[in-house]
Motif scaffolding. Structure first.
Motif, PDB file in Angstrom:
ATOM      1  N   SER A  53     -51.771  79.781 -24.493  1.00 34.51           N
ATOM      2  CA  SER A  53     -50.630  79.815 -23.579  1.00 34.51           C
ATOM      3  C   SER A  53     -50.861  80.833 -22.459  1.00 34.51           C
ATOM      4  CB  SER A  53     -49.330  80.112 -24.329  1.00 34.51           C
ATOM      5  OG  SER A  53     -49.350  81.394 -24.887  1.00 34.51           O
ATOM      6  N   ILE A  54     -51.525  81.941 -22.764  1.00 29.09           N
ATOM      7  CA  ILE A  54     -51.843  82.936 -21.734  1.00 29.09           C
ATOM      8  C   ILE A  54     -52.837  82.354 -20.738  1.00 29.09           C
ATOM      9  CG2 ILE A  54     -53.007  85.151 -21.341  1.00 29.09           C
ATOM     10  CD1 ILE A  54     -51.687  86.140 -23.933  1.00 29.09           C
ATOM     11  N   LYS A  55     -53.832  81.634 -21.251  1.00 26.86           N
ATOM     12  CA  LYS A  55     -54.822  81.008 -20.374  1.00 26.86           C
ATOM     13  C   LYS A  55     -54.179  79.960 -19.465  1.00 26.86           C
ATOM     14  CE  LYS A  55     -58.683  81.689 -23.496  1.00 26.86           C
ATOM     15  NZ  LYS A  55     -59.548  81.050 -24.483  1.00 26.86           N
ATOM     16  N   LYS A  56     -53.152  79.262 -19.959  1.00 27.74           N
ATOM     17  CA  LYS A  56     -52.462  78.263 -19.136  1.00 27.74           C
ATOM     18  C   LYS A  56     -51.765  78.929 -17.947  1.00 27.74           C
ATOM     19  CE  LYS A  56     -51.668  74.645 -22.545  1.00 27.74           C
ATOM     20  NZ  LYS A  56     -50.675  73.938 -23.351  1.00 27.74           N
ATOM     21  N   VAL A  57     -51.192  80.091 -18.178  1.00 33.47           N
ATOM     22  CA  VAL A  57     -50.548  80.825 -17.084  1.00 33.47           C
ATOM     23  C   VAL A  57     -51.588  81.199 -16.035  1.00 33.47           C
ATOM     24  CG1 VAL A  57     -49.288  82.902 -16.433  1.00 33.47           C
ATOM     25  CG2 VAL A  57     -48.734  81.753 -18.567  1.00 33.47           C
ATOM     26  N   ASP A  90     -54.415  80.479 -10.788  1.00 32.62           N
ATOM     27  CA  ASP A  90     -55.635  80.173 -10.040  1.00 32.62           C
ATOM     28  C   ASP A  90     -55.453  78.933  -9.172  1.00 32.62           C
ATOM     29  OD1 ASP A  90     -56.978  82.334 -11.012  1.00 32.62           O
ATOM     30  OD2 ASP A  90     -58.006  81.225 -12.614  1.00 32.62           O
ATOM     31  N   ALA A  91     -54.649  77.980  -9.666  1.00 33.96           N
ATOM     32  CA  ALA A  91     -54.400  76.750  -8.919  1.00 33.96           C
ATOM     33  C   ALA A  91     -53.287  76.930  -7.878  1.00 33.96           C
ATOM     34  CB  ALA A  91     -54.037  75.622  -9.869  1.00 33.96           C
ATOM     35  N   LYS A  92     -52.713  78.144  -7.797  1.00 35.71           N
ATOM     36  CA  LYS A  92     -51.634  78.468  -6.847  1.00 35.71           C
ATOM     37  C   LYS A  92     -50.392  77.595  -7.056  1.00 35.71           C
ATOM     38  CE  LYS A  92     -54.240  81.187  -4.118  1.00 35.71           C
ATOM     39  NZ  LYS A  92     -54.335  82.559  -4.537  1.00 35.71           N
ATOM     40  N   ASP A  93     -50.123  77.240  -8.316  1.00 37.09           N
ATOM     41  CA  ASP A  93     -48.970  76.404  -8.665  1.00 37.09           C
ATOM     42  C   ASP A  93     -47.915  77.297  -9.310  1.00 37.09           C
ATOM     43  OD1 ASP A  93     -47.198  74.448  -9.309  1.00 37.09           O
ATOM     44  OD2 ASP A  93     -48.575  73.300 -10.596  1.00 37.09           O
ATOM     45  N   LYS A  94     -46.980  77.780  -8.502  1.00 34.64           N
ATOM     46  CA  LYS A  94     -46.007  78.767  -8.987  1.00 34.64           C
ATOM     47  C   LYS A  94     -45.058  78.193 -10.034  1.00 34.64           C
ATOM     48  CE  LYS A  94     -43.445  82.746  -7.549  1.00 34.64           C
ATOM     49  NZ  LYS A  94     -43.377  83.758  -6.544  1.00 34.64           N
ATOM     50  N   ASP A  95     -44.606  76.940  -9.834  1.00 34.49           N
ATOM     51  CA  ASP A  95     -43.673  76.349 -10.811  1.00 34.49           C
ATOM     52  C   ASP A  95     -44.323  76.214 -12.183  1.00 34.49           C
ATOM     53  OD1 ASP A  95     -41.656  76.135  -8.930  1.00 34.49           O
ATOM     54  OD2 ASP A  95     -42.244  74.105  -8.324  1.00 34.49           O
ATOM     55  N   ALA A  96     -45.547  75.697 -12.208  1.00 32.21           N
ATOM     56  CA  ALA A  96     -46.255  75.546 -13.486  1.00 32.21           C
ATOM     57  C   ALA A  96     -46.520  76.911 -14.103  1.00 32.21           C
ATOM     58  CB  ALA A  96     -47.562  74.795 -13.280  1.00 32.21           C
ATOM     59  N   ALA A  97     -46.835  77.893 -13.271  1.00 30.39           N
ATOM     60  CA  ALA A  97     -47.105  79.235 -13.773  1.00 30.39           C
ATOM     61  C   ALA A  97     -45.860  79.848 -14.400  1.00 30.39           C
ATOM     62  CB  ALA A  97     -47.619  80.119 -12.646  1.00 30.39           C
ATOM     63  N   LEU A  98     -44.716  79.644 -13.764  1.00 37.31           N
ATOM     64  CA  LEU A  98     -43.466  80.183 -14.315  1.00 37.31           C
ATOM     65  C   LEU A  98     -43.099  79.516 -15.636  1.00 37.31           C
ATOM     66  CD1 LEU A  98     -41.354  80.615 -11.065  1.00 37.31           C
ATOM     67  CD2 LEU A  98     -42.261  82.414 -12.533  1.00 37.31           C
ATOM     68  N   GLN A 108     -49.310  92.408 -21.788  1.00 41.08           N
ATOM     69  CA  GLN A 108     -49.673  91.042 -21.409  1.00 41.08           C
ATOM     70  C   GLN A 108     -48.613  90.423 -20.495  1.00 41.08           C
ATOM     71  OE1 GLN A 108     -52.488  89.429 -21.913  1.00 41.08           O
ATOM     72  NE2 GLN A 108     -53.340  91.131 -23.054  1.00 41.08           N
ATOM     73  N   LYS A 109     -47.345  90.633 -20.833  1.00 38.91           N
ATOM     74  CA  LYS A 109     -46.263  90.084 -20.001  1.00 38.91           C
ATOM     75  C   LYS A 109     -46.319  90.679 -18.598  1.00 38.91           C
ATOM     76  CE  LYS A 109     -42.871  89.949 -23.560  1.00 38.91           C
ATOM     77  NZ  LYS A 109     -41.467  90.187 -23.890  1.00 38.91           N
ATOM     78  N   SER A 110     -46.551  91.975 -18.514  1.00 41.05           N
ATOM     79  CA  SER A 110     -46.632  92.641 -17.227  1.00 41.05           C
ATOM     80  C   SER A 110     -47.805  92.110 -16.409  1.00 41.05           C
ATOM     81  CB  SER A 110     -46.784  94.148 -17.449  1.00 41.05           C
ATOM     82  OG  SER A 110     -47.002  94.805 -16.237  1.00 41.05           O
ATOM     83  N   ARG A 111     -48.936  91.950 -17.076  1.00 42.73           N
ATOM     84  CA  ARG A 111     -50.140  91.468 -16.413  1.00 42.73           C
ATOM     85  C   ARG A 111     -49.934  90.049 -15.873  1.00 42.73           C
ATOM     86  NH1 ARG A 111     -55.261  89.105 -18.030  1.00 42.73           N
ATOM     87  NH2 ARG A 111     -54.302  88.425 -19.975  1.00 42.73           N
ATOM     88  N   LEU A 112     -49.297  89.199 -16.675  1.00 39.93           N
ATOM     89  CA  LEU A 112     -49.056  87.818 -16.249  1.00 39.93           C
ATOM     90  C   LEU A 112     -48.033  87.757 -15.114  1.00 39.93           C
ATOM     91  CD1 LEU A 112     -48.997  86.074 -19.738  1.00 39.93           C
ATOM     92  CD2 LEU A 112     -50.818  86.014 -18.042  1.00 39.93           C
TER      93      LEU A 112
END
Length: 87
Positions: free
Chosen positions: A31-35, A40-48, A75-79
């Protein structure tokens, strides 16, 4: 190999818990890798969306004693920082 019945049972439960914890850790890392992939793909909605599930999994891992609370917080802060760089 244990000879006492209670020790035999303990080995079985330890193996079962080891597999369960390994599965939860793996799901958390995924799940962290998905974020990060969404960032990396610049997809803010998917990232959120991925961040909310990752955050939930981190909190559950802390509650179950799999990870330390500082690890989850870091981890939360980093993401969150990574997501904010999209802008």
């Amino acid at each position: 190999m244990p000879q006492i019945q209670s020790q035999k049972k303990r080995v079985k439960t330890n193996n079962k818990r080891t597999l369960a914890v390994a599965s939860q850790k793996s799901a958390l890392k995924t799940s962290i890798k998905k974020v990060l992939a969404a960032v990396d793909a610049k997809d803010k909605d998917a990232a959120l969306n991925a961040y909310s599930t990752a955050s939930s999994k981190l909190d559950k891992a802390v509650a179950k004693g799999i990870h330390h609370r500082n690890y989850a917080s870091r981890q939360k802060s980093r993401l969150a920082k990574a997501i904010n760089t999209i802008a």
